[in-house]
Motif scaffolding. Structure first.
Motif, PDB file in Angstrom:
ATOM      1  N   THR A 131       0.827  -1.205   0.000  1.00  0.00           N
ATOM      2  CA  THR A 131       0.000   0.000   0.000  1.00  0.00           C
ATOM      3  C   THR A 131       0.862   1.256   0.000  1.00  0.00           C
ATOM      4  O   THR A 131       0.564   2.234  -0.696  1.00  0.00           O
ATOM      5  N   ALA A 132       1.957   1.240   0.753  1.00  0.00           N
ATOM      6  CA  ALA A 132       2.869   2.388   0.766  1.00  0.00           C
ATOM      7  C   ALA A 132       3.488   2.612  -0.607  1.00  0.00           C
ATOM      8  O   ALA A 132       3.636   3.755  -1.072  1.00  0.00           O
ATOM      9  N   ILE A 133       3.839   1.519  -1.286  1.00  0.00           N
ATOM     10  CA  ILE A 133       4.382   1.621  -2.640  1.00  0.00           C
ATOM     11  C   ILE A 133       3.346   2.221  -3.587  1.00  0.00           C
ATOM     12  O   ILE A 133       3.629   3.138  -4.369  1.00  0.00           O
ATOM     13  N   ALA A 134       2.128   1.693  -3.514  1.00  0.00           N
ATOM     14  CA  ALA A 134       1.057   2.176  -4.395  1.00  0.00           C
ATOM     15  C   ALA A 134       0.745   3.649  -4.151  1.00  0.00           C
ATOM     16  O   ALA A 134       0.430   4.388  -5.087  1.00  0.00           O
ATOM     17  N   THR A 135       0.859   4.077  -2.921  1.00  0.00           N
ATOM     18  CA  THR A 135       0.587   5.478  -2.588  1.00  0.00           C
ATOM     19  C   THR A 135       1.598   6.401  -3.257  1.00  0.00           C
ATOM     20  O   THR A 135       1.249   7.471  -3.779  1.00  0.00           O
ATOM     21  N   ILE A 136       2.866   6.017  -3.260  1.00  0.00           N
ATOM     22  CA  ILE A 136       3.892   6.816  -3.940  1.00  0.00           C
ATOM     23  C   ILE A 136       3.656   6.803  -5.449  1.00  0.00           C
ATOM     24  O   ILE A 136       3.764   7.832  -6.134  1.00  0.00           O
ATOM     25  N   MET A 137       3.301   5.638  -5.991  1.00  0.00           N
ATOM     26  CA  MET A 137       3.009   5.537  -7.418  1.00  0.00           C
ATOM     27  C   MET A 137       1.805   6.397  -7.794  1.00  0.00           C
ATOM     28  O   MET A 137       1.761   6.985  -8.887  1.00  0.00           O
ATOM     29  N   GLN A 138       0.857   6.476  -6.910  1.00  0.00           N
ATOM     30  CA  GLN A 138      -0.341   7.296  -7.154  1.00  0.00           C
ATOM     31  C   GLN A 138       0.047   8.749  -7.441  1.00  0.00           C
ATOM     32  O   GLN A 138      -0.443   9.366  -8.387  1.00  0.00           O
ATOM     33  N   ASN A 139       0.957   9.266  -6.653  1.00  0.00           N
ATOM     34  CA  ASN A 139       1.410  10.639  -6.843  1.00  0.00           C
ATOM     35  C   ASN A 139       2.234  10.762  -8.134  1.00  0.00           C
ATOM     36  O   ASN A 139       2.087  11.731  -8.898  1.00  0.00           O
ATOM     37  N   GLN A 140       3.097   9.786  -8.395  1.00  0.00           N
ATOM     38  CA  GLN A 140       3.956   9.849  -9.572  1.00  0.00           C
ATOM     39  C   GLN A 140       3.151   9.790 -10.873  1.00  0.00           C
ATOM     40  O   GLN A 140       3.427  10.525 -11.832  1.00  0.00           O
ATOM     41  N   LEU A 141       2.152   8.928 -10.923  1.00  0.00           N
ATOM     42  CA  LEU A 141       1.386   8.743 -12.148  1.00  0.00           C
ATOM     43  C   LEU A 141       0.431   9.893 -12.425  1.00  0.00           C
ATOM     44  O   LEU A 141      -0.027  10.074 -13.562  1.00  0.00           O
ATOM     45  N   SER A 142       0.150  10.698 -11.400  1.00  0.00           N
ATOM     46  CA  SER A 142      -0.687  11.878 -11.635  1.00  0.00           C
ATOM     47  C   SER A 142       0.010  12.855 -12.588  1.00  0.00           C
ATOM     48  O   SER A 142      -0.646  13.640 -13.277  1.00  0.00           O
ATOM     49  N   ALA A 143       1.338  12.766 -12.671  1.00  0.00           N
ATOM     50  CA  ALA A 143       2.096  13.655 -13.553  1.00  0.00           C
ATOM     51  C   ALA A 143       1.801  13.395 -15.027  1.00  0.00           C
ATOM     52  O   ALA A 143       2.046  14.255 -15.879  1.00  0.00           O
ATOM     53  N   ILE A 144       1.299  12.201 -15.357  1.00  0.00           N
ATOM     54  CA  ILE A 144       0.928  11.917 -16.748  1.00  0.00           C
ATOM     55  C   ILE A 144      -0.585  11.742 -16.877  1.00  0.00           C
ATOM     56  O   ILE A 144      -1.068  11.211 -17.880  1.00  0.00           O
ATOM     57  N   GLY A 145      -1.317  12.182 -15.858  1.00  0.00           N
ATOM     58  CA  GLY A 145      -2.770  12.226 -15.944  1.00  0.00           C
ATOM     59  C   GLY A 145      -3.496  10.943 -15.621  1.00  0.00           C
ATOM     60  O   GLY A 145      -4.711  10.848 -15.822  1.00  0.00           O
ATOM     61  N   ILE A 146      -2.787   9.928 -15.099  1.00  0.00           N
ATOM     62  CA  ILE A 146      -3.440   8.661 -14.768  1.00  0.00           C
ATOM     63  C   ILE A 146      -3.888   8.686 -13.318  1.00  0.00           C
ATOM     64  O   ILE A 146      -3.093   8.929 -12.409  1.00  0.00           O
ATOM     65  N   ASN A 147      -5.171   8.422 -13.114  1.00  0.00           N
ATOM     66  CA  ASN A 147      -5.736   8.378 -11.768  1.00  0.00           C
ATOM     67  C   ASN A 147      -5.518   6.992 -11.162  1.00  0.00           C
ATOM     68  O   ASN A 147      -5.814   5.975 -11.788  1.00  0.00           O
ATOM     69  N   VAL A 148      -4.984   6.963  -9.947  1.00  0.00           N
ATOM     70  CA  VAL A 148      -4.713   5.702  -9.255  1.00  0.00           C
ATOM     71  C   VAL A 148      -5.602   5.591  -8.032  1.00  0.00           C
ATOM     72  O   VAL A 148      -5.704   6.532  -7.229  1.00  0.00           O
ATOM     73  N   THR A 149      -6.259   4.456  -7.891  1.00  0.00           N
ATOM     74  CA  THR A 149      -6.973   4.129  -6.654  1.00  0.00           C
ATOM     75  C   THR A 149      -6.286   2.930  -6.020  1.00  0.00           C
ATOM     76  O   THR A 149      -5.698   2.091  -6.718  1.00  0.00           O
TER      77      THR A 149
END
Length: 525
Positions: free
Chosen positions: A386-404
């Motif tokens: 979950t901690a990994i996914a949370t960091i990825m969530q922020n990173q992928l927002s830079a290319i417009g992909i929404n992460v849940t």
């Protein structure tokens, strides 16, 4: 980080050499001798500061995740396999120190032709129910495993398994199978009593094998208990600890405090935030093991937008793995850029993806879709994921992909992995050799993970590798598969983990495998 990666590459050559020597030896006298350990041995003394009171005959182990199964054929879960190693044996065992196949229930074997192998069984081996092992049990067990989709990649090459007499098994493969010994060493082909197979025994509720421990009870969600099997056949690996209990403690700091308080003796997975703290405690030993386990973002390439290669590559380039290692793992890990772990003799990072947001945006443009229509729902089975996914969530927002992010218990997570409703998951994989690793790229793996990759060209490459007996030619094929998998970006590698296991300092001879398992047979107070 460079030092850690260097260790992995050195380990690759050592492991390759050990595997070659083992294969040439044909098990010799039965594979009972042990090589020097490649993990740091415990050095504490069993006194007041060392953790073990006089006469202690039990071990309590804290786990992060509960195993989903205690049976052998219907899962591919690391913790389930760890339980299998306690209660079952195969014809072959993967040595936890060398990662090479050695004889286990087989006393010896011969390869009679490219297609025919003969195995001589040890005599006098008993199952936990008192029955004596025979070749009929071996044949029945492998045939039983072949009825499970999860076992197909490890059993599919075995066209015929025959009991020639009570002590001799002949396996005939449909094609040359250079990986057969490794296949026989995995849990799918562990040996069960034929009588219980025939009677329809539930081997998850009632695991009966020949292993060093007998199953006692399973209080689901809380604990699993085993006791040493007095009739175990291998004196060199007979359990020295009488009572073995696994308790479920999902929260990392709680596992640490339980060890410090003496409520548990062994922490299977140490929270990265507690490593330095435990290392400073003289009553605790922390084992660090260089791992071949690769964590990656598994993507549904069948029923989602991630079927498109450009979109997958955009995600791969947008992920800053160094930030993930620093933020989610407190620096205890190595960024991973290849679909197959570094650390095998055939490992290569050719064609892999670095962190480059500009390139990620180029691939988003090549994809040509609307990012607002894409939701990357990542399922996670523990707090670290979950901690990994949370960091990825922020990173992928830079290319417009929404992460849940959807954290769930291990059993639910495994169920989700078996459906095409899955979008993505953080997954890990750590087989004993690269050949087994790249078999994951064959479309037959969709029997286990229906959302996984399927590619006719990749199937051809894997099938050719699987039947190539020449080791040099096979190495080249494995590297080609790795390069092409990297190029197609079937999933997104994140990091390779170093395992940290902690235990009371009075616990001696602790052997931890680079594939993620712990050898409880070797331990003693």
């Amino acid at each position: 980080m460079k030092k850690s990666l260097s260790l992995k590459r050195c380990a690759a050559f050592l492991l390759a050499a050990c595997m070659v020597l083992s294969l040439l030896a044909g098990c010799g006298g039965g594979g009972g001798e042990k090589e020097p350990s490649n993990s740091t041995p415990s050095t504490g003394n069993p006194d007041a500061s060392g953790g073990a009171p006089a006469g202690k005959d039990s071990l309590t182990v804290a786990l992060t995740d509960e195993p989903d199964y205690l049976s052998t054929c219907d899962h591919d879960s690391l913790m389930g396999v760890q339980m299998n190693l306690l209660t079952y044996n195969g014809l072959i065992r993967i040595d936890m120190e060398t990662l090479s196949p050695v004889c286990d229930l087989a006393e010896s074997y011969t390869q009679d032709s490219d297609l025919e192998w003969t195995f001589k069984l040890r005599e006098g081996v008993k199952f936990h129910n008192g029955e004596e092992l025979t070749a009929a049990d071996v044949a029945a067990s492998i045939q039983y495993a072949q009825t499970f989709a999860a076992s197909a990649i490890y059993t599919g090459s075995m066209e015929k398994v025959e009991a020639l007499d009570s002590n001799t098994v002949k396996i005939t493969t449909s094609a040359p199978t250079p990986n057969l010994l490794f296949d026989l060493g995995y849990h799918f082909n562990f040996i069960l009593p034929k009588s219980l197979i025939d009677s329809g025994n539930d081997f998850s509720a009632n695991p009966v094998g020949t292993g060093p421990w007998k199953f006692v009870s399973w209080d689901k969600g809380n604990s699993i208990q085993f006791e040493a099997f007095d009739g175990y056949f291998d004196a060199s690996r007979k359990a020295a600890i009488q009572n073995l209990e696994f308790v479920m403690i999902p929260e990392g700091s709680t596992r640490t405090m339980s060890l410090e308080a003496g409520d548990v003796d062994f922490v299977y997975s140490v929270a990265s935030s507690d490593i330095d703290r435990l290392r400073s405690d003289e009553s605790v030993t922390v084992e660090q093991v260089v791992s071949v386990e690769n964590f990656f973002l598994f993507l549904n390439t069948v029923t989602t937008a991630f079927e498109d290669e450009n979109l997958r590559k955009a995600v791969a380039y947008a992920i800053n793995r160094e930030d993930i290692v620093a933020g989610a793992l407190n620096g205890y890990g190595t960024p991973s850029y290849s679909c197959v772990s570094m650390g095998y003799a055939e490992s290569t990072d050719e064609g892999s993806y670095t962190y480059d947001v500009d390139k990620a945006k180029e691939y988003m443009a090549a994809w040509g879709g609307d990012p607002s229509t894409v939701t990357l729902d990542i399922i996670c089975s523990n707090a670290t994921k979950t901690a990994i996914a949370t960091i990825m969530q922020n990173q992928l927002s830079a290319i417009g992909i929404n992460v849940t992010i959807n954290e769930m218990d291990s059993a639910t997570y495994q169920e989700q992995m078996r459906t095409t409703d899955l979008v993505s998951a953080i997954v890990s994989w750590s087989p004993a050799n690269a050949m087994t690793y790249v078999q994951r790229f064959h479309s037959t793996r969709r029997q286990n993970t229906p959302a996984g990759m399927a590619d006719a060209h990749m199937d051809e490459l894997v099938e050719e590798m699987n039947t190539t007996m020449d080791a040099g030619a096979r190495t080249g094929m494995i590297q080609t598969i790795i390069r092409e998998s990297n190029d197609r970006c079937w999933f997104v590698p994140i990091y390779q983990v170093n395992y940290f296991r902690a235990h009371a300092a009075g616990l001696q001879n602790v052997v931890c495998s680079a594939t993620g398992y712990v050898d409880f047979c070797t331990m003693h107070w």
